[in-house]
Design a protein around this motif. Structure first.
Motif, PDB file in Angstrom:
ATOM      1  N   UNK A   1       0.840  -1.274   0.088  1.00 30.50           N
ATOM      2  CA  UNK A   1       0.117  -0.136  -0.112  1.00 30.50           C
ATOM      3  C   UNK A   1       0.685   1.202   0.203  1.00 30.50           C
ATOM      4  N   UNK A   2       0.428   2.056  -0.860  1.00 38.99           N
ATOM      5  CA  UNK A   2       1.231   3.560  -0.892  1.00 38.99           C
ATOM      6  C   UNK A   2       0.715   4.440   0.343  1.00 38.99           C
ATOM      7  N   UNK A   3       0.874   4.208   1.643  1.00 39.46           N
ATOM      8  CA  UNK A   3       0.382   4.812   2.553  1.00 39.46           C
ATOM      9  C   UNK A   3       1.093   5.309   3.614  1.00 39.46           C
ATOM     10  N   UNK A   4       2.517   5.406   3.229  1.00 39.18           N
ATOM     11  CA  UNK A   4       3.370   5.978   4.270  1.00 39.18           C
ATOM     12  C   UNK A   4       3.241   7.590   4.429  1.00 39.18           C
ATOM     13  N   UNK A   5       3.288   7.798   5.565  1.00 43.26           N
ATOM     14  CA  UNK A   5       2.946   9.282   5.898  1.00 43.26           C
ATOM     15  C   UNK A   5       3.876   9.800   6.915  1.00 43.26           C
ATOM     16  N   UNK A   6       3.999  11.095   7.136  1.00 41.33           N
ATOM     17  CA  UNK A   6       5.056  11.817   8.334  1.00 41.33           C
ATOM     18  C   UNK A   6       4.520  11.507   9.688  1.00 41.33           C
ATOM     19  N   UNK A   7       5.387  11.279  10.592  1.00 43.78           N
ATOM     20  CA  UNK A   7       4.835  11.242  12.074  1.00 43.78           C
ATOM     21  C   UNK A   7       3.822  12.215  12.090  1.00 43.78           C
ATOM     22  N   UNK A   8       2.625  11.718  12.939  1.00 41.21           N
ATOM     23  CA  UNK A   8       1.461  12.523  13.237  1.00 41.21           C
ATOM     24  C   UNK A   8       0.693  13.118  12.428  1.00 41.21           C
ATOM     25  N   UNK A   9       0.794  12.341  11.138  1.00 40.39           N
ATOM     26  CA  UNK A   9      -0.280  12.894   9.962  1.00 40.39           C
ATOM     27  C   UNK A   9      -0.891  11.698   9.633  1.00 40.39           C
ATOM     28  N   UNK A  10      -1.913  11.665   9.268  1.00 43.91           N
ATOM     29  CA  UNK A  10      -2.589  10.432   8.640  1.00 43.91           C
ATOM     30  C   UNK A  10      -3.386  10.961   7.210  1.00 43.91           C
ATOM     31  N   UNK A  11      -2.852   9.797   6.098  1.00 43.43           N
ATOM     32  CA  UNK A  11      -3.099  10.242   4.816  1.00 43.43           C
ATOM     33  C   UNK A  11      -4.674   9.885   4.491  1.00 43.43           C
ATOM     34  N   UNK A  12      -5.177  11.064   3.757  1.00 41.59           N
ATOM     35  CA  UNK A  12      -6.569  10.808   3.521  1.00 41.59           C
ATOM     36  C   UNK A  12      -6.906   9.350   2.438  1.00 41.59           C
ATOM     37  N   UNK A  13      -7.579   8.372   3.100  1.00 44.67           N
ATOM     38  CA  UNK A  13      -7.762   7.131   2.455  1.00 44.67           C
ATOM     39  C   UNK A  13      -8.138   7.351   1.190  1.00 44.67           C
ATOM     40  N   UNK A  14      -8.875   8.293   0.557  1.00 42.28           N
ATOM     41  CA  UNK A  14      -9.215   8.490  -0.825  1.00 42.28           C
ATOM     42  C   UNK A  14      -7.951   8.701  -1.685  1.00 42.28           C
ATOM     43  N   UNK A  15      -6.941   9.209  -0.975  1.00 44.48           N
ATOM     44  CA  UNK A  15      -5.978   9.702  -1.786  1.00 44.48           C
ATOM     45  C   UNK A  15      -4.878   8.495  -1.953  1.00 44.48           C
ATOM     46  N   UNK A  16      -4.949   7.459  -0.824  1.00 41.25           N
ATOM     47  CA  UNK A  16      -4.326   6.220  -0.890  1.00 41.25           C
ATOM     48  C   UNK A  16      -4.722   5.202  -1.450  1.00 41.25           C
ATOM     49  N   UNK A  17      -6.297   5.343  -1.682  1.00 44.28           N
ATOM     50  CA  UNK A  17      -6.892   4.350  -2.628  1.00 44.28           C
ATOM     51  C   UNK A  17      -6.547   4.787  -4.101  1.00 44.28           C
ATOM     52  N   UNK A  18      -6.630   6.017  -4.317  1.00 47.37           N
ATOM     53  CA  UNK A  18      -6.210   6.627  -5.785  1.00 47.37           C
ATOM     54  C   UNK A  18      -4.850   6.113  -6.141  1.00 47.37           C
ATOM     55  N   UNK A  19      -3.781   6.256  -5.413  1.00 43.97           N
ATOM     56  CA  UNK A  19      -2.493   5.926  -5.644  1.00 43.97           C
ATOM     57  C   UNK A  19      -2.378   4.657  -6.079  1.00 43.97           C
ATOM     58  N   UNK A  20      -2.958   3.752  -5.053  1.00 44.51           N
ATOM     59  CA  UNK A  20      -2.970   2.126  -5.265  1.00 44.51           C
ATOM     60  C   UNK A  20      -3.571   1.881  -6.878  1.00 44.51           C
ATOM     61  N   UNK A  21      -4.520   2.439  -6.916  1.00 39.54           N
ATOM     62  CA  UNK A  21      -5.555   2.274  -8.296  1.00 39.54           C
ATOM     63  C   UNK A  21      -4.327   2.624  -9.513  1.00 39.54           C
ATOM     64  N   UNK A  22      -3.687   3.632  -9.285  1.00 37.73           N
ATOM     65  CA  UNK A  22      -3.037   4.245 -10.453  1.00 37.73           C
ATOM     66  C   UNK A  22      -1.861   3.318 -10.603  1.00 37.73           C
ATOM     67  N   UNK A  23      -1.352   2.948  -9.400  1.00 42.49           N
ATOM     68  CA  UNK A  23       0.000   1.979  -9.470  1.00 42.49           C
ATOM     69  C   UNK A  23      -0.372   0.611 -10.022  1.00 42.49           C
ATOM     70  N   UNK A  24      -1.397   0.159  -9.700  1.00 39.64           N
ATOM     71  CA  UNK A  24      -1.854  -1.022 -10.263  1.00 39.64           C
ATOM     72  C   UNK A  24      -2.266  -0.930 -11.748  1.00 39.64           C
ATOM     73  N   UNK A  25      -2.706   0.128 -12.157  1.00 36.23           N
ATOM     74  CA  UNK A  25      -3.138   0.208 -13.734  1.00 36.23           C
ATOM     75  C   UNK A  25      -1.737   0.188 -14.333  1.00 36.23           C
ATOM     76  N   UNK A  26      -0.914   0.851 -13.724  1.00 35.41           N
ATOM     77  CA  UNK A  26       0.341   1.035 -14.386  1.00 35.41           C
ATOM     78  C   UNK A  26       0.959  -0.514 -14.396  1.00 35.41           C
TER      79      UNK A  26
END
Length: 207
Positions: A1-26
């Motif tokens: 999963x492309x969901x690594x974030x800086x300490x104390x920050x939470x990545x928007x799950x929609x952004x994470x899902x978008x990145x995963x879809x793009x990476x899988x499509x590629x």
């Protein structure tokens, strides 16, 4: 999963899902492309190598992102990819704004590359067309002009290759309908071709 974030920050799950879809499509586009690449890559490399070693040149053209890749190929060959060696003869027919606008204005956009092939192409040269659809009228017109003048023809295409495939002596086709993924694979194979061609010329003593 492309969901690594800086300490104390939470990545928007929609952004994470978008990145995963793009990476899988590629990844899917990459796997499909590589599975059928060996033969057309070898034919294209041999054609380009034969032209340049014989004193010919590559005339390269396409629209939009493909225009950018045409200029990319020419730059890598004329200047260098990884190794200092003799310059290779390659011209991007997408770069001269005066020729492009005059040709489009006077004869129509469909002629902007074929007119240049008519002016610059000679037997021993290779016309290299790029099109993500394989149906770009100005690219098809230039390949037809190239064949009429006795040039070899090479293509980087997407989808099923379209009408362009039949006009190319060697065609590298990305089996995808997604323009972005096709362009990514075209850039990848551009670097592969430039690296392999450079290695061949250096090995032959053209340095």
């Amino acid at each position: 999963m492309l969901n690594q974030t800086s300490p104390g920050r939470t990545l928007d799950p929609e952004v994470s899902a978008f990145l995963d879809r793009e990476a899988e499509e590629h990844r899917l586009a990459f796997d499909a492309f590589m599975s059928g690449l060996a033969e057309p890559f070898s034919l294209t490399l041999e054609m380009w190598h034969t032209a340049i070693r014989g004193g010919g040149k590559l005339l390269i053209f396409g629209n939009g992102g493909s225009a950018g890749n045409a200029q990319h190929i020419a730059a890598e060959l004329v200047v260098r990819y990884e190794t200092n060696r003799a310059a290779m003869a390659a011209i991007a027919l997408t770069a001269d704004s005066l020729i492009l606008t005059a040709g489009a204005n006077d004869f129509g956009f469909e002629t902007i590359f074929s007119r240049q092939v008519a002016a610059l192409g000679r037997p021993g040269d290779v016309a290299v067309g790029l099109s993500t659809s394989g149906r770009s009228p100005n690219v098809l017109a230039a390949l037809r002009e190239a064949r009429a003048k006795g040039l070899r023809t090479s293509g980087l295409i997407g989808g099923d290759g379209g009408a362009m495939r039949e006009l190319c002596d060697a065609a590298i086709v990305v089996p995808s309908r997604i323009t972005g993924r096709i362009q990514e694979m075209h850039l990848l194979v551009t670097h592969m071709l430039c690296k392999a061609l450079e290695a061949r010329l250096v090995a032959a003593g053209a340095s």
